[in-house]
Design an enzyme around this catalytic site. Structure first.
Site, mmCIF file in Angstrom:
data_model
loop_
_atom_site.group_PDB
_atom_site.id
_atom_site.type_symbol
_atom_site.label_atom_id
_atom_site.label_comp_id
_atom_site.label_asym_id
_atom_site.label_seq_id
_atom_site.Cartn_x
_atom_site.Cartn_y
_atom_site.Cartn_z
ATOM 1 C CE1 TYR A 89 -1.385 8.203 -1.395
ATOM 2 C CE2 TYR A 89 -0.807 8.531 -3.711
ATOM 3 C CZ TYR A 89 -1.621 7.961 -2.739
ATOM 4 O OH TYR A 89 -2.667 7.146 -3.109
ATOM 5 C CE1 TYR A 101 -10.554 4.733 -1.088
ATOM 6 C CE2 TYR A 101 -10.498 2.514 -1.978
ATOM 7 C CZ TYR A 101 -9.845 3.610 -1.452
ATOM 8 O OH TYR A 101 -8.513 3.567 -1.283
ATOM 9 C CB SER A 116 -5.081 2.633 -0.882
ATOM 10 O OG SER A 116 -5.044 3.497 -1.983
ATOM 11 C CB VAL A 164 -4.309 -0.872 -6.581
ATOM 12 C CG1 VAL A 164 -5.577 -0.059 -6.704
ATOM 13 C CG2 VAL A 164 -3.096 0.020 -6.386
ATOM 14 C CE LYS A 223 -5.085 6.540 -0.602
ATOM 15 N NZ LYS A 223 -6.121 6.188 -1.583
HETATM 16 O O1 DON Z 1 -2.678 6.486 -5.576
HETATM 17 C C1 DON Z 1 -2.560 5.511 -6.299
HETATM 18 O O2 DON Z 1 -2.923 5.545 -7.425
HETATM 19 C C2 DON Z 1 -1.972 4.190 -5.816
HETATM 20 N N1 DON Z 1 -0.597 4.241 -5.649
HETATM 21 C C3 DON Z 1 -2.658 3.672 -4.603
HETATM 22 C C4 DON Z 1 -4.092 3.492 -4.895
HETATM 23 C C5 DON Z 1 -4.790 2.404 -4.139
HETATM 24 O O3 DON Z 1 -4.239 1.459 -3.627
HETATM 25 C C6 DON Z 1 -6.257 2.527 -4.128
HETATM 26 N N2 DON Z 1 -6.883 1.486 -3.400
HETATM 27 N N3 DON Z 1 -7.663 0.682 -3.606
#
Ligand code: DON
Length: 484
Positions: free
Chosen positions: A195, A247, A64, A265, A67
């Site tokens: 994405y 968030y 993320s 993540v 983003k």
């Molecule tokens: O969109 C997703 O599920 C992941 N590839 C990225 C999510 C993410 O890193 C959320 N952050 N804390």
């Protein structure tokens, strides 16, 4: 020489590494199998100098943290008006993968998945069938942009990408929900593909710190000198990172840490001190919100212990050295013997003065002390003149005094000219603050002893002290010299 800053970073990591709570992301096997104890920390300062500690060279997927970068790219391409029409800038107060849109059916902000997928869609042509080669070339441009921010070519983790694409039911639901609202102009599958790929780029904490410093620096990468995004775009990105980056905990984060940030993540966190520096942290154990546990704790410590909160307001924190010169322009003191005076005339270049200005915080002290360190073989005595400094925060105070201590240990001498007693005032004002540099400083300097020698009220006193030191060095007490 390893600097004191490295010592502070190591100390903070030592404190935070005690916490092994949280769990690595396990929604795909590639993330589940990483070393849960991996821990890296990097800080890139305004001129591109990077401090790296721990697993700062280990790569992990950006997830993320991509983003804000894709948002920056879309803003650069389309301009704020077109982007605002499609993606909001309001904190959602919800989890990253919440299916969350506003009354106009815009994703609430670009930091949640809905907004990020929308941002990716805006990079693609507005047609319902997008050729695979088109997605490839748009992704190529995206990698180019991210790499420009990092100052290094970033590579895709093919395995993570494949797994993300296979398991992304929630993201697929988000993309098709947006499509059902009629707000996606392109093929939703291609937007999702883009994405997933952006999330699967591999970075290190060094990369994150340089990306952060680029954003901090108004879009100019301080290592490569390339302008990667405009000042306006960088300002936008910092704004949404501040309000939406963490968030559901955004308010608490801004209050207690005060650094625009974004987590992923994969275990990474990118944090930025606007106008000053970028930070990258990696530790893959996550809390229930999907944020790195140690990463969050590390940012908290960096902010409080090094005084990095963005609203720690000062008049000047970057360009701190106003002038530096040797003491050739000053007359030799009159109280010495003729032999001493003639020696002192030949050694004026062994005393360097560093005039500092503004308010001294971590960034300013870091820049100034690094300059003194780079010059370390050019002088026997360094006089740091802080008569133009209004405020010295506790971190900067200990950094200056610790460097002075280092010089004393090396057989050189550090002196401070402090006519208004701002060092003393700093101790009084922050008497109860817990400051990491204070804790890591040599015993003699903890809390700053006001009787500390070589902190002078005037430049004239400092010059006399410097001359006495040079004479003692030259003749020693056994050769008839009984100066200081
Ligand atoms: O969109 C997703 O599920 C992941 N590839 C990225 C999510 C993410 O890193 C959320 N952050 N804390």
């Amino acid at each position: 020489m390893t600097t004191h800053v490295d010592g502070y970073l190591r100390h903070i990591m030592g404190v935070c590494s005690a916490d092994s709570s949280g769990a690595v992301a396990d929604y795909i096997p590639e993330l589940a199998c990483v070393d849960p104890d991996g821990y890296g920390l990097s800080m890139c300062v305004h001129d591109g100098n990077v401090y790296s500690q721990g697993d700062s060279g280990v790569t992990f997927t950006i997830q993320s943290i991509s983003k804000p970068l894709t948002y920056a790219l879309v803003l650069s391409r389309l301009g704020p008006a077109q982007v605002d029409a499609r993606i909001g800038v309001e904190p959602s107060g919800e989890a990253f993968n919440e299916i969350s849109v506003d009354a106009e059916r815009r994703p609430r902000n670009p930091m949640i998945n809905a907004g990020a997928i929308m941002a990716a869609s805006l990079l693609l042509p507005p047609v319902r069938e997008v050729a695979a080669s088109t997605v490839d070339s748009v992704f190529g441009e995206l990698v180019e942009f991210y790499s420009g921010c990092a100052g290094r070519y970033l590579e895709l983790d093919e395995d993570v990408y494949r797994s993300e694409a296979q398991t992304g039911a929630r993201n697929r639901a988000i993309a098709y929900m947006l499509d059902s609202f009629g707000v996606v102009d392109t093929d939703p599958e291609s937007a999702l593909d883009l994405y997933y790929r952006q999330c699967s780029l591999r970075v290190t904490t060094d990369d994150l710190s340089v990306i952060g410093a680029t954003i901090a620096n108004g879009g100019l990468n301080p290592r490569t000198g390339r302008q990667i995004m405009t000042q306006e775009v960088a300002q936008r990105v910092l704004s949404v990172m501040t309000t939406c980056g963490m968030y559901d905990g955004a308010g608490d984060w801004v209050t207690s840490v005060g650094l625009p940030a974004k987590s992923g993540v994969g275990g990474g966190i990118l944090a930025v001190l606007p106008g000053q520096l970028g930070i990258g942290v990696y530790s893959p154990r996550l809390d229930r919100h999907g944020n790195s546990v140690r990463g969050i704790d590390t940012c908290r410590h960096l902010s409080t212990d090094l005084g990095l909160h963005m609203f720690n307001l000062t008049r000047e924190s970057r360009v701190t050295i106003r002038a530096t010169y040797d003491i050739g322009e000053f007359e030799v003191g009159e109280d010495w013997t003729e032999r001493e005076r003639s020696y002192l005339r030949t050694s004026r270049d062994r005393v360097r003065v560093y005039e500092l200005q503004g308010d001294l915080t971590f960034s300013g002290a870091e820049a100034a002390m690094r300059r003194l360190e780079d010059d370390i073989d050019r002088y026997d005595v360094a006089i740091v003149d802080i008569s133009r400094i209004g405020i010295v925060d506790p971190v900067a105070r200990t950094m200056v005094l610790t460097f002075k201590h280092t010089l004393d240990d090396r057989g050189q001498r550090g002196m401070v000219v402090d006519p208004d007693g701002v060092m003393r005032a700093s101790v009084d004002r922050h008497r109860n603050d817990r400051v990491i540099p204070d804790i890591v400083a040599p015993e003699a300097l903890r809390g700053f002893d006001p009787t500390l020698p070589h902190v002078h009220a005037t430049m004239a006193e400092a010059l006399t002290d410097a001359e006495a030191f040079l004479l003692k060095q030259r003749y020693g007490p056994d050769d008839g010299f009984d100066g200081v």
